[in-house]
Motif scaffolding. Sequence first.
Motif, short mmCIF file in Angstrom:
data_model
loop_
_atom_site.label_atom_id
_atom_site.label_comp_id
_atom_site.label_asym_id
_atom_site.label_seq_id
_atom_site.Cartn_x
_atom_site.Cartn_y
_atom_site.Cartn_z
N ARG A 1 0.87 -1.17 0.00
CA ARG A 1 0.00 0.00 0.00
C ARG A 1 0.91 1.22 0.00
N ILE B 1 6.66 7.01 6.15
CA ILE B 1 6.28 5.64 5.81
C ILE B 1 4.89 5.38 6.39
N ILE C 1 1.22 2.62 6.26
CA ILE C 1 0.64 1.36 5.78
C ILE C 1 -0.84 1.53 5.47
N ASP C 2 -1.65 1.64 6.52
CA ASP C 2 -3.09 1.68 6.24
C ASP C 2 -3.55 3.07 5.84
N CYS D 1 -2.29 2.00 12.19
CA CYS D 1 -1.03 1.32 12.49
C CYS D 1 -0.03 2.16 13.27
N GLY E 1 2.50 3.77 12.17
CA GLY E 1 3.84 3.80 11.57
C GLY E 1 4.24 5.19 11.10
#
Lengths: 472, 282
Positions: free
Chosen positions: B44, B214, B216-217, B222, B224
Amino acid sequence: MAVNREKHPMPTQAPEVRAHNFNEVALGYTAEIAVEEAARCLNCRNRPCVNGCPVNIDIPDFILQVRKGEFEKAYQVITRSSSLPAVCGRVCPQETQCESQCTLHVRAKMDPVGIGRLERFVADWHNANVSAAPEKPVPNGHKVAVVGAGPSGLTCAGDLAKAGCSVTVYEALHTAGGVLVYGIPEFRLPKAIVAKEVETLKALGVDVETNVIIGKTLTVDELFSIGFEAVFIGSGAGLPNFMNIPGESCKGVYSANEFLTRSNLMKAYRDDSATPIMKGGRVAVVGGGNVAMDAARTALRLGAEKVYIIYRRSMEELPARREEVEHAQEEGIDFRLLCNPTEIIGFNNPDDPRDAKNGFVTGIRCVRMALGEPDASGRRRPVVIEGSDFQLDVDTVVMAIGTSPNPLIKSTTQGLEVNRHGGIIVNEDGLTSRENVYAGGDAVTGAATVISAMGAGKTAARAILEALKNKG
Amino acid sequence: MYRIVRKKVLNPTVIQIEVEAPLIARKARPGQFIILRVDEDGERIPLTVAGVDPAEGTVKVIFQVVGATTEALRHKEAGDFLQDFAGPLGVPTHTEGIKNVCVIGGGVGCAIAMPVAQEFHRLGARVTSVIGFRSKDLLILEDEFRACSDRLEVMTDDGSYGRHGNVTVPLKEMLENGEKFDMIITIGPLIMMKFVVAAARPFGVPVTVSMNPIMIDGTGMCGGCRITLVQDGKRVTRFACVDGPDFNGYEIDFDEAMSRSRMYFPFERHAYEETCNLFRNA
């Protein structure tokens, strides 16, 4: 015939084998074991186990069917109450729910009947042997939207669809399942099982729309304007909590959500995956819940040489499901109980600010704790033992200390009241402060269990059907 | 699946695609981003929305080929499909009350800066744009910026086009000459944004920076993408996906953000080399 005092043990992969693969740990009862275990049930009159189940499965009835070898009939009994039996048989904390109420356990101080293991057996037997699609319900003309394809949303959608509603489930991620696919690892809940349960719902007529973020792509108000009569919000857990100690931004510090999402949803556990993750080395997981166990055991399977669980209370207070703790111990996870992190140490080369190792985790400092007087939660409050500092050398730290509800919906839905933790406020029917808007699961309670989220989805579905009926 | 309607190569490594996503096209505002996956089992990746056409139902994104996923995306043509395309995510760029704005873009960051400059222009603000590139062959979107800017400075590091030097050179000149911006908005490499903040600091001009950590979702799950802000001497954690991507430039811990952005460099290098024919054939 006297009842066997002990429940039949669950066949599992040997610890030294399973610690290095992502295949399911528990292998499930055989038909013979299941029938024998079912025979331990007294079929007692007051049925206390049913009250211990958040979705009130007719437990003695399904167990009786197992005992008779009528496995498909047993499945039909379970699915009257539960939309996701293969999932619940695996991830429910039965020892604090149905099994804790079992008469064998309460009155005779024996092991309770292995209700969870039998539920799992029945669901797996059905999935392996019965391929008939469920009967499509007769449409009742009502349209309901469900936000989030996790345990609460899928349960709510299933119950509404069975009653004839046209249901659309909106999922923000690219795959349906919520925590069942991004959070719980393959070795505890194979993703094929989740996919199968979702397919069963689709066969009932439920429409699942992935990549739609309610609150962003569409708002709750827009759902009503495009014709939905009620909305159920099951948007799940949100932002991860951190401890706010120094060093939490070092490279190699993950939230459990990120670590597990990389491994599970994004498949970093497979060699051919495009997703990077810190593998191998020494790992500290902070927290004592199921998520902490999942993260620790995932780290081990990714190739870690040493994995610690750091938890500030003792084994007795550890909130994880008992079986997961036992499995983790058997696999060699090192439990550092009554310990609390105070700082994460990052590498720093004072002579070379461009050193590529700078900023990567090298260790975690902790203090030892003792248990004092009980606190508001009734658990004994951990207090720091002064001067007890020590350091563990690690290169990955995973913070598994809970989450706060997802902020996207409350920030875009006027009149939706939330509590001071950000959880959506609901009444006993799951109804929010907005008319025809219901909610349940972690979006309401903060991080909790799969089955309690399912229970909330069920309650809301019942209330929605009632409201729709009154509307005519 | 989401169809690519048009594709345009802006420079050797920067490509613009327009993707059919009617719901997002109706909603996206400047400063917001989408998350896409090229194919099943893909990563993603977040990309900022570079423009929308609500009538056609398309969303424009511009990306630079930097790793395995963007290399795979480069090979998709008009008519091809993307596996996933979700959004709009993040908080739109704050525009209220800003009458005189300086928009500073660096490299592919100009793709994100452009819709912001266009939005201010549409709202009637005075727009000064400064766009910088390493060299002439990497120049993108000059005409688009010229069309929406009252003043445009094009900079190249090597002097091969426009003025020689980085984006802080004209910024400092303007501020020293008494230019009173209500806001400076900067989007580009972290190191560039850090220097823009440093250049603006003596003049007390507010600076908004667009962070691209960076992710992800991208939906607030998350953690991150966390970044550290320093507010009144206190360090606080914020999440770029739901709190950002725009932040007060004076509060960002840039050194930490730069360090965190390098977490997977070795992995990404390896993955890129596996994907890229140049390396595969070598």
